[in-house]
Design a protein around this motif. Structure first.
Motif, PDB file in Angstrom:
ATOM      1  N   UNK A 138       0.826  -1.209   0.000  1.00 51.87           N
ATOM      2  CA  UNK A 138       0.000   0.000   0.000  1.00 51.87           C
ATOM      3  C   UNK A 138       0.857   1.254   0.000  1.00 51.87           C
ATOM      4  N   UNK A 139       0.398   2.236  -0.780  1.00 44.68           N
ATOM      5  CA  UNK A 139       0.932   3.591  -0.689  1.00 44.68           C
ATOM      6  C   UNK A 139      -0.012   4.517  -1.436  1.00 44.68           C
ATOM      7  N   UNK A 140       0.049   5.796  -1.126  1.00 44.79           N
ATOM      8  CA  UNK A 140      -0.839   6.762  -1.770  1.00 44.79           C
ATOM      9  C   UNK A 140      -0.104   8.075  -2.016  1.00 44.79           C
ATOM     10  N   UNK A 141      -0.722   8.937  -2.787  1.00 44.41           N
ATOM     11  CA  UNK A 141      -0.234  10.291  -2.969  1.00 44.41           C
ATOM     12  C   UNK A 141      -0.739  11.152  -1.812  1.00 44.41           C
ATOM     13  N   UNK A 142       0.050  12.131  -1.442  1.00 44.89           N
ATOM     14  CA  UNK A 142      -0.256  12.928  -0.250  1.00 44.89           C
ATOM     15  C   UNK A 142      -1.511  13.770  -0.412  1.00 44.89           C
ATOM     16  N   UNK A 143      -1.889  14.103  -1.656  1.00 47.18           N
ATOM     17  CA  UNK A 143      -3.059  14.958  -1.851  1.00 47.18           C
ATOM     18  C   UNK A 143      -4.364  14.172  -1.904  1.00 47.18           C
ATOM     19  N   UNK A 144      -4.316  12.870  -1.667  1.00 49.59           N
ATOM     20  CA  UNK A 144      -5.528  12.059  -1.577  1.00 49.59           C
ATOM     21  C   UNK A 144      -5.960  11.947  -0.109  1.00 49.59           C
ATOM     22  N   UNK A 145      -7.221  11.566   0.097  1.00 49.76           N
ATOM     23  CA  UNK A 145      -7.744  11.524   1.465  1.00 49.76           C
ATOM     24  C   UNK A 145      -7.405  10.179   2.112  1.00 49.76           C
ATOM     25  N   UNK A 146      -6.181  10.077   2.549  1.00 47.57           N
ATOM     26  CA  UNK A 146      -5.664   8.834   3.099  1.00 47.57           C
ATOM     27  C   UNK A 146      -6.436   8.429   4.361  1.00 47.57           C
ATOM     28  N   UNK A 147      -6.774   9.400   5.188  1.00 44.32           N
ATOM     29  CA  UNK A 147      -7.485   9.088   6.435  1.00 44.32           C
ATOM     30  C   UNK A 147      -8.833   8.432   6.153  1.00 44.32           C
ATOM     31  N   UNK A 148      -9.592   8.961   5.206  1.00 43.55           N
ATOM     32  CA  UNK A 148     -10.898   8.386   4.888  1.00 43.55           C
ATOM     33  C   UNK A 148     -10.766   6.977   4.334  1.00 43.55           C
ATOM     34  N   UNK A 149      -9.754   6.765   3.492  1.00 42.31           N
ATOM     35  CA  UNK A 149      -9.532   5.437   2.916  1.00 42.31           C
ATOM     36  C   UNK A 149      -9.218   4.433   4.013  1.00 42.31           C
ATOM     37  N   UNK A 150      -8.312   4.779   4.910  1.00 41.81           N
ATOM     38  CA  UNK A 150      -7.918   3.853   5.981  1.00 41.81           C
ATOM     39  C   UNK A 150      -9.056   3.616   6.962  1.00 41.81           C
ATOM     40  N   UNK A 151      -9.832   4.658   7.256  1.00 40.27           N
ATOM     41  CA  UNK A 151     -10.973   4.488   8.156  1.00 40.27           C
ATOM     42  C   UNK A 151     -12.000   3.539   7.542  1.00 40.27           C
ATOM     43  N   UNK A 152     -12.198   3.642   6.241  1.00 42.87           N
ATOM     44  CA  UNK A 152     -13.153   2.762   5.564  1.00 42.87           C
ATOM     45  C   UNK A 152     -12.681   1.316   5.616  1.00 42.87           C
ATOM     46  N   UNK A 153     -11.397   1.095   5.361  1.00 39.62           N
ATOM     47  CA  UNK A 153     -10.850  -0.266   5.415  1.00 39.62           C
ATOM     48  C   UNK A 153     -10.941  -0.814   6.837  1.00 39.62           C
ATOM     49  N   UNK A 154     -10.651   0.039   7.813  1.00 43.37           N
ATOM     50  CA  UNK A 154     -10.678  -0.400   9.199  1.00 43.37           C
ATOM     51  C   UNK A 154     -12.043  -0.889   9.654  1.00 43.37           C
ATOM     52  N   UNK A 155     -13.097  -0.383   9.028  1.00 39.58           N
ATOM     53  CA  UNK A 155     -14.458  -0.769   9.422  1.00 39.58           C
ATOM     54  C   UNK A 155     -14.758  -2.229   9.111  1.00 39.58           C
ATOM     55  N   UNK A 156     -13.970  -2.856   8.221  1.00 39.79           N
ATOM     56  CA  UNK A 156     -14.234  -4.244   7.838  1.00 39.79           C
ATOM     57  C   UNK A 156     -13.550  -5.253   8.769  1.00 39.79           C
ATOM     58  N   UNK A 157     -12.648  -4.770   9.614  1.00 36.70           N
ATOM     59  CA  UNK A 157     -11.976  -5.639  10.580  1.00 36.70           C
ATOM     60  C   UNK A 157     -11.358  -6.863   9.902  1.00 36.70           C
ATOM     61  N   UNK A 158     -10.682  -6.641   8.811  1.00 42.59           N
ATOM     62  CA  UNK A 158     -10.030  -7.731   8.091  1.00 42.59           C
ATOM     63  C   UNK A 158      -8.820  -8.243   8.868  1.00 42.59           C
ATOM     64  N   UNK A 159      -8.558  -9.547   8.777  1.00 42.14           N
ATOM     65  CA  UNK A 159      -7.396 -10.108   9.488  1.00 42.14           C
ATOM     66  C   UNK A 159      -6.111  -9.880   8.694  1.00 42.14           C
ATOM     67  N   UNK A 160      -5.663  -8.639   8.648  1.00 43.97           N
ATOM     68  CA  UNK A 160      -4.494  -8.291   7.843  1.00 43.97           C
ATOM     69  C   UNK A 160      -3.239  -8.760   8.575  1.00 43.97           C
ATOM     70  N   UNK A 161      -2.510  -9.643   7.936  1.00 49.55           N
ATOM     71  CA  UNK A 161      -1.284 -10.166   8.546  1.00 49.55           C
ATOM     72  C   UNK A 161      -0.247  -9.065   8.682  1.00 49.55           C
ATOM     73  N   UNK A 162      -0.068  -8.283   7.592  1.00 51.45           N
ATOM     74  CA  UNK A 162       0.922  -7.217   7.626  1.00 51.45           C
ATOM     75  C   UNK A 162       0.673  -6.232   6.483  1.00 51.45           C
ATOM     76  N   UNK A 163       1.032  -4.975   6.747  1.00 54.84           N
ATOM     77  CA  UNK A 163       1.068  -3.936   5.715  1.00 54.84           C
ATOM     78  C   UNK A 163       2.517  -3.781   5.271  1.00 54.84           C
ATOM     79  N   UNK A 164       2.736  -3.764   3.973  1.00 53.73           N
ATOM     80  CA  UNK A 164       4.065  -3.524   3.407  1.00 53.73           C
ATOM     81  C   UNK A 164       3.967  -2.213   2.639  1.00 53.73           C
TER      82      UNK A 164
END
Length: 439
Positions: free
Chosen positions: A337-363
């Motif tokens: 995962x990576x994004x450009x700084x002018x995108x709404x990174x917080x909203x994207x991560x908050x949306x993903x967090x709502x699914x409570x996925x069993x993510x082993x690791x972020x690279x």
């Protein structure tokens, strides 16, 4: 100036001749377009034009419209942006990327017209006009055009469409388009011309869009009112007021397929149901829920980079992941995962967090772009929104890819997402720069 000779030299040159990478407005562009002879009314071989705007889904929608028209026997030009690996991906004829020789001829023609008109053009303006010159020279029957940014003031909008599609309206590019859906809708509805058919691909239509549709006396086909779709296990149903079709499932989101089919059916082109079915079977779009087995590992690439895009991604990914877990209970999930700084990174991560996925690791790694978010900031944001995450931070996407390749097992799933740049750099790191789907 020494004339550029290669694609790389031309792209570097065009990226440095204007004061800014993005410069909204058509006043500088129109004289050059007229000099090139690419405006539709000036063409002796008058094409049928589909123009597609929207926050998300433009690539999938344009790809399917193009594929269906190609299946129907039309010489079809497709213009999309951005690209993943090779610039040539942006310009396709009957599904095949344009070759370097013709692209360089187009750049030369565009540069001559620009200097003759004594104007400065941005990179996107130069490359878009070059694409139109190619379509003119090859006498293409159908032009399928993806709006780059907004609609009203985007260079693509110099070409009068026969049909417009607005896929959806979300919050993105607020520095250029405005900070609410009414303002953004006004910009995207700028593609609408008098009396033309318009496909609108979501339930909720901003008042700014409906007002322009009314003012232009446009015929609107609105998702949920004039057409719908329904998914089944092995097929899906598209329905409008005149027909119901049982169709093969494509490798794109069904709402985007529905928008494309609605545009085809509203057109004056001669296209049969078999052409639609064959288009659905053959449409390919790199980087949109793009599943690939690489080094015996299941990768999924998706360019989703805003909340709307991530919602599309999760709508497809959640049932896919559940099927994986049903068949391989020990499978683990890794994110690149990576994004450009002018995108709404917080909203994207908050949306993903709502699914409570069993993510082993972020690279994570830093995109090779001046607009890239720093790895430290990205790491902090992941820790804020998904506090129990394991995060491996790297200086580049290539290092992040190497990290996940080392840690992921054969039963695991690797989801790579966040930006066109993230996907492109990952594909290069995996040695897939010559994959026919990406070049």
């Amino acid at each position: 100036m020494n004339t550029p000779q290669t694609i790389s030299e031309w792209l570097n040159y065009m990226g440095n001749i204007h004061v800014s990478a993005i410069d909204m407005g058509l006043d500088r562009v129109l004289p050059v377009a007229q000099a090139l002879g690419v405006l539709k009314d000036d063409l002796p071989h008058r094409p049928y034009v589909f123009t597609v705007a929207g926050t998300n889904g433009k690539g999938s929608t344009t790809a399917l419209i193009s594929e269906i028209c190609t299946q129907a026997g039309y010489k079809t030009a497709l213009y999309q942006s951005p690209h993943l690996v090779s610039f040539n991906e942006r310009i396709k004829i009957n599904g095949t990327d344009i070759n370097d020789e013709l692209l360089i001829k187009a750049f030369n023609a565009c540069e001559k017209a620009r200097t003759d008109c004594h104007v400065s053009l941005s990179f996107f303006e130069m490359t878009t006009l070059s694409a139109f010159w190619i379509f003119k020279e090859l006498k293409c029957d159908v032009w399928v055009l993806e709006i780059g940014l907004g609609g009203r003031l985007d260079v693509v909008n110099i070409i009068n469409p026969d049909i417009g599609v607005i896929t959806n309206i979300g919050i993105d590019h607020i520095e250029w388009l405005g900070d609410d859906r009414e303002k953004i809708g006004f910009e995207k509805a700028g593609i609408i011309r008098d009396d033309m058919p318009v496909i609108y691909g979501e339930h909720d239509m901003p008042n700014s869009v409906s007002q322009i549709i009314h003012d232009k006396n446009a015929k609107c086909y609105h998702y949920g009112r004039d057409f719908i779709y329904q998914a089944h296990d092995k097929y899906w149903i598209y329905a409008n007021g005149a027909m119901t079709l049982d169709l093969p499932k494509p490798n794109i989101a069904l709402i985007n397929a529905s928008n494309a089919i609605s545009a085809i059916l509203a057109s004056k082109l001669t296209i049969g149901i078999n052409d639609i079915e064959n288009g659905l079977k053959n449409v390919k779009l790199s980087g949109r829920f793009d599943k690939r087995m690489i080094n015996n590992k299941q990768w999924i690439f998706d360019v989703g980079h805003n909340t709307h895009g991530i919602q599309f991604l999760m709508d497809l990914f959640i049932p896919f992941w559940q099927t994986v877990k049903d068949n391989r209970p020990t499978a683990k999930l890794h994110f690149v995962f990576s994004m450009l700084a002018d995108k709404d990174i917080d909203d994207v991560l908050a949306f993903i967090g709502a699914f409570d996925l069993p993510i082993c690791a972020w690279h994570i790694g830093k995109i090779d772009n001046v607009r890239a978010v720093t790895v430290d900031e990205l790491h902090t944001k992941i820790a804020t929104h998904l506090p129990n995450s394991t995060v491996y931070a790297h200086d580049s996407i290539a290092q992040a890819v190497a990290s996940v390749e080392t840690q992921a097992g054969h039963d695991d799933v690797i989801l790579c997402f966040g930006s066109f740049h993230t996907i492109g750099e990952s594909l290069i790191a995996l040695g897939l720069a010559n994959d026919p789907r990406t070049l």
